[in-house]
Scaffold this active site. Structure first.
Site, PDB file in Angstrom:
ATOM      1  N   ASP A 202       0.835  -1.207   0.000  1.00  0.00           N
ATOM      2  CA  ASP A 202       0.000   0.000   0.000  1.00  0.00           C
ATOM      3  C   ASP A 202       0.869   1.256   0.000  1.00  0.00           C
ATOM      4  O   ASP A 202       0.555   2.226  -0.680  1.00  0.00           O
ATOM      5  CB  ASP A 202      -0.944   0.017   1.203  1.00  0.00           C
TER       6      ASP A 202
ATOM      7  N   ARG B 184      -0.059   6.368  -6.765  1.00  0.00           N
ATOM      8  CA  ARG B 184      -1.367   6.985  -7.050  1.00  0.00           C
ATOM      9  C   ARG B 184      -1.307   8.492  -6.867  1.00  0.00           C
ATOM     10  O   ARG B 184      -1.931   9.253  -7.610  1.00  0.00           O
ATOM     11  CB  ARG B 184      -2.433   6.391  -6.101  1.00  0.00           C
TER      12      ARG B 184
ATOM     13  N   SER C  29      -6.806   0.579   0.467  1.00  0.00           N
ATOM     14  CA  SER C  29      -5.600   1.165   1.044  1.00  0.00           C
ATOM     15  C   SER C  29      -5.765   1.318   2.564  1.00  0.00           C
ATOM     16  O   SER C  29      -4.919   0.881   3.352  1.00  0.00           O
ATOM     17  CB  SER C  29      -5.364   2.528   0.373  1.00  0.00           C
TER      18      SER C  29
HETATM   19  N1  URA Z   1      -5.765   7.339   3.122  1.00  0.00           N
HETATM   20  C1  URA Z   1      -5.122   6.210   2.801  1.00  0.00           C
HETATM   21  O1  URA Z   1      -4.432   5.630   3.640  1.00  0.00           O
HETATM   22  N2  URA Z   1      -5.253   5.727   1.543  1.00  0.00           N
HETATM   23  C2  URA Z   1      -6.003   6.336   0.592  1.00  0.00           C
HETATM   24  O2  URA Z   1      -6.084   5.847  -0.502  1.00  0.00           O
HETATM   25  C3  URA Z   1      -6.660   7.512   0.946  1.00  0.00           C
HETATM   26  C4  URA Z   1      -6.529   7.983   2.228  1.00  0.00           C
END
Ligand code: URA
Length: 434
Positions: free
Chosen positions: A161, A168, A183
Site C-alpha cells: 500500500d 497513485r 488502502s
Molecule cells: N488514506 C489512505 O491511507 N489511503 C487512501 O487511498 C486515501 C486515504
C-alpha cells in the site's frame, strides 16, 4: 500470467480473479511489475471500478504484503479507530483516553500530517520528550499497564500500500473508491486489532465531497472489515468546515485537553461521543449508545479521562505537567485577526483552504521532509450558520512569520463563504454504517 493481460482485462471492464490480484500485488511489491504498468492498472481501476469481491481480495493481498501485527499479548478486546482525514481533526487525542479510562485497550498506529491535513503524532510531539518511536515490547507493555499506546507506522506494515499510494499520488489515481477503501483497510487489518471503528468524513474538506460517495466508501470498508473477521462500524461525520475551532498542532492539543475537561466545542464533542459510543459497544463495555454516553460523560466529569491522557503522555516520555497546564504548550507570539468585509451569515468554510493556510504558516508539511512549527495555526471565531458583521473577527492567525501574514490572512478570508440570507447549521453526524 502477464501484467499486460491483466491491464487489458481491467481496461475492458472485466473482473480480476483473486489469483490475478495476488500476482499483481506480489509483483509490484518485489519490483518485478514496474511502476508504469501499475499506473496503467490503477487508471483502469479508476475508470472501470472493482466489485466488492475484487476490492476485498486487493485489501487482503496488500495486508499480507508485510507484517501483520500480533497483539495477542494485550488483554481485552482491542478496538482501533481511523479517520479518512480532515482539518482540525484532533479526535484521537480526546477519544483514546476516554475509551482507555473505561477499560477498552487502545493500541494504535498513527501518522504524521501531510499537505492540508494534520497528523496525530505531530500533535503529540507538542509535549516535550514525547516519542512515538517505541519498540514492539514497550508498545504492548504500555497498553497493558496504562491502557494506551500510540506508535508511528512500522516500516513493514502493508508495504504494497505504501508503494501504491505514493504511485497513485503522482498519477492522479487517488480518488477511486476501491483503491481508497483497500488502502485504508489493508493497514487497519495489518495493525492487529480485534475491531475497527471508522470516521468517514464528508464535505468540501474530505476525500468524498458528496454524502452518497462517503456512504458508499464507509459501506465498502465496513464490508471488507467484516469479511476479514473483524467487527467493523463507521460514522459519517461532517467536513464542510474544520472540526472544532482550532487548526494547528499546539492549538489542537489545547482544544482536545479542554474537551477532556468537559468544555470543548460542541461539534468536536459530538464526533468524539459518536465514535466512542461505537468503540465501547464493539469493545463489549456498553450495551447501547445511551449507556456508552453516560459512561463517557462520567469519566470526563470526574477527571479520569484527563488523568489517563497524562499517564499516556508520561509513559511515552512526554512531560505530563503540560496536560494539567496546557498554557505551557508552545504558541506563536503574533496573533493576527482576520476580519469580515461584509455583514451576513457564514454559509460554509472551505476546510481545505484553512488547512493550506495553516501549512503556509509553517504548521503543516508541503513535502514529507518539511520541518513544521508546532506553535502556529488558526483559531476560528465564526463557524457555519453564525451571523457576522463587517469588521468583526472571523478567525485568528497564530504566526511566527510577519512577511507571510498578509497572504495567509487573505487565504483565510477567502475560505469563508458568507451571504445575506440565514443558513441552517449542517449536522455533524450524517449517519452510521453498522
Ligand atoms: N488514506 C489512505 O491511507 N489511503 C487512501 O487511498 C486515501 C486515504
Amino acid at each position: 500470467m502477464r501484467m499486460y493481460d491483466l491491464i487489458q482485462k481491467k481496461k475492458r471492464g472485466d473482473e480480476l480473479t483473486g489469483e490475478e490480484i495476488r500476482y499483481m500485488i506480489a509483483g509490484f511489491t518485489d519490483g518485478t511489475i514496474p511502476d508504469y504498468q501499475m499506473s496503467a492498472m490503477t487508471m483502469a481501476i479508476c475508470f472501470q471500478g472493482m466489485n466488492s469481491r475484487e476490492t476485498a481480495d486487493l485489501t487482503l493481498a496488500m495486508r499480507d504484503s508485510g507484517d501483520v501485527l500480533d497483539l495477542s499479548g494485550i488483554r481485552g478486546i482491542k478496538v482501533d479507530k481511523h479517520s479518512t482525514g480532515g482539518v482540525g481533526d484532533k479526535t484521537s487525542l480526546a477519544l483514546t483516553p476516554v475509551i482507555a479510562a473505561l477499560g477498552v485497550p487502545v493500541a494504535k498506529m498513527s501518522g504524521r500530517g501531510l499537505g492540508h491535513t494534520g497528523g496525530t503524532i505531530d500533535k503529540l510531539e507538542c509535549f516535550p520528550g514525547f516519542t512515538a518511536e517505541i519498540s514492539g515490547e514497550t508498545f504492548i507493555r504500555n497498553v497493558n499497564e496504562t491502557g494506551i499506546a500510540i506508535a508511528g507506522q512500522t516500516g513493514n506494515l502493508a508495504p504494497a500500500d505504501r508503494k501504491l499510494y505514493a504511485l497513485r499520488d503522482v498519477t492522479g489515481t487517488v480518488d477511486s473508491l476501491p483503491l481508497i477503501a483497500s488502502s485504508i483497510m489493508s493497514k487497519k487489518l495489518a495493525s492487529g486489532s480485534d475491531a475497527i471503528v471508522l470516521d468517514v468524513k464528508t464535505g468540501n474538506g474530505a476525500f468524498m465531497k458528496e454524502l452518497k460517495d462517503s456512504r458508499a466508501l464507509a459501506g465498502a470498508m465496513v464490508s471488507i472489515g467484516t469479511l476479514a473477521g473483524k467487527k467493523t462500524a463507521a460514522v459519517i461525520t461532517d467536513m464542510d468546515q474544520p472540526l472544532g475551532y482550532a487548526v494547528g498542532n499546539s492549538l489542537e492539543v489545547i482544544e482536545a485537553i479542554e474537551t477532556l475537561q468537559g468544555r470543548g466545542p460542541e461539534d468536536f464533542r459530538q464526533v468524539v461521543f459518536a465514535l466512542g459510543s461505537l468503540m465501547l459497544q464493539l469493545g463489549g463495555r456498553a450495551a447501547d449508545e445511551k449507556e456508552a454516553v453516560a459512561q463517557m460523560e462520567s469519566v470526563i466529569a470526574d477527571g479520569r479521562a484527563l488523568e489517563k491522557f497524562a499517564q499516556f503522555i508520561a509513559a511515552q516520555g512526554g512531560d505530563p505537567a503540560y496536560v494539567h497546564d496546557p498554557g505551557r504548550l508552545p504558541l506563536a507570539s503574533r496573533v493576527i485577526p482576520v476580519t469580515a468585509t461584509e455583514s451576513g451569515y457564514v454559509h460554509r468554510i472551505l476546510a481545505e483552504e484553512i488547512g493550506v493556510a495553516c501549512m503556509m504558516a509553517g504548521g503543516g508539511r508541503e513535502t514529507k521532509e518539511s520541518a513544521i512549527d508546532l506553535s502556529v495555526g488558526i483559531v476560528l471565531k465564526k463557524k457555519n450558520g453564525d451571523p457576522v458583521r463587517a469588521g468583526e473577527t472571523l478567525a485568528l492567525l497564530y504566526s511566527n512569520n510577519a512577511a507571510k501574514e498578509e497572504e495567509i490572512c487573505r487565504k483565510i478570508r477567502m475560505a469563508y463563504e458568507t451571504g445575506p440570507e440565514k443558513k441552517e447549521k449542517t449536522p455533524v453526524i450524517h449517519g452510521y454504517i453498522l
